[in-house]
Scaffold this motif. Structure first.
Motif: not given
Length: 362
Positions: A18-23, A25-33, A66-69
């Protein structure tokens, strides 16, 4: 507790998947990329790994949601397009692994069946357990032949096997294709399985189908023996023009005995039936008459109906046989010699160029 540990504990999905997926999500949330090619490949590989490690797809999806939440914050929600691409990569890899596992299983199955039916003993008993077979038991093999050869990829194979497993509640039944034949391997303790197999053959194959059933034998070599008996039963049925579409090796044991000494059977045929060559029209009509009479247990009226001639014609032909050969079907001892010679003639193709007579009953 960090996000990965919480996700793993809540869903049962290993944190390293799950580590890659969480990363992402975090990048997409902060940059929209959106995740790039390398990230998509990383997630696809994680999906394959999840499938190979037996992680349920539902658990993986639950972890993704759940990771999205857990990673969502006001003003920093991961773009839906990024989530969609990331989850899609996970499941692409998962499905690829499942498809590969199915291909590997099918290949292992084909190799095992080939080794089993040819008697190659490389870890055969160990591999047999994987497919539910206990080779210490006695097994029976039935083979079915259609007008067209049956190939390994025919969906009929899986359909019949599943029907047999449902019917008998047993997983030690194997259905496969081999040498253009449909093959069924079943325990000798389930004699009804052969009847059920024949039922499905009759329902799914064309009118030219025929089934051969071997005898029960123990061990890996026993499966090979039963397979050969079943195949030989079909071949004998064709050579002798036997009427039944289902032929049991146990009913045809006399024929292998006759064929073991070809020189002796050729001598018997030449000695007993050779004089029929002098008959007007050749020996074939007289052979057909003898086969019909033997098939009707000596009933000349029934034999006449089968041959579509008069009873008087049958009587005349039998008298011709007696005069030419010196053997009469009415004499018990001579009848046995005469019938054996007729069977031998069909087995060795005498007279040369003669075809098996349709309608012969063993």
């Amino acid at each position: 507790m960090d996000v990965l540990a919480h996700l793993s504990e809540a869903t049962g999905v290993p944190a390293d998947l799950l580590g890659g997926y969480v990363s992402v999500l975090a990048a997409a949330a902060s940059t929209g990329r959106l995740p790039g090619r390398e990230e998509v490949e990383m997630l696809r590989a994680a999906g394959r790994d999840a499938a190979e490690r037996g992680v349920p797809m539902r658990s993986l999806m639950d972890a993704c949601l759940l990771a999205c939440e857990l990673t969502s914050r006001p003003g920093s929600v991961p773009p839906l397009a990024a989530v969609r691409r990331a989850v899609g990569a996970y499941f692409d890899g998962y499905e690829e692994a499942q498809a590969q596992a199915i291909r590997d299983e099918d290949e292992a199955r084909r190799e095992f069946i080939g080794d089993l039916l040819q008697g190659r003993a490389d870890r055969l008993a160990e591999r047999a357990e994987h497919f539910g077979l206990r080779l210490a038991e006695a097994y029976v093999v039935a083979v079915a032949r259609d007008v067209k050869p049956i190939s390994e990829g025919d969906p009929l194979i899986r359909r019949i096997e599943e029907a047999l497993v449902v019917r008998f509640g047993s997983h030690n039944i194997l259905v496969a294709a081999r040498d253009g034949l449909l093959v069924c391997v079943a325990p000798g303790t389930l004699p009804a399985a052969m009847g059920e197999f024949t039922h499905h053959v009759r329902a799914n194959l064309g009118s030219g189908w025929r089934v051969g059933v071997g005898r029960p034998h123990r061990g890996p070599g026993g499966v090979v023996t039963s397979f050969r008996e079943a195949s030989d039963a079909i071949e004998l049925g064709d050579r002798l023009g036997l009427r039944p579409q289902v032929l049991k090796a146990s009913d045809l044991l006399v024929f292998p005995v006759l064929l073991r000494d070809r020189a002796a059977i050729e001598d018997l045929v030449a000695t007993v039936l050779g004089p029929l060559r002098e008959a007007r029209g050749g020996p074939e009509p007289l052979l057909e008459t003898l086969e019909a009479v033997f098939g009707a247990q000596g009933n000349q009226t029934a034999a006449a109906r089968r041959l579509a001639i008069s009873t008087r014609a049958v009587t005349y032909r039998l008298e011709r046989v007696r005069r030419l050969t010196g053997f009469s079907p009415d004499d018990p001892t001579q009848r046995f010699t005469l019938e054996t010679a007729v069977l031998g003639a069909r087995l060795i193709g005498w007279p040369p160029g003669a075809a098996p007579v349709a309608g012969r009953t063993p």
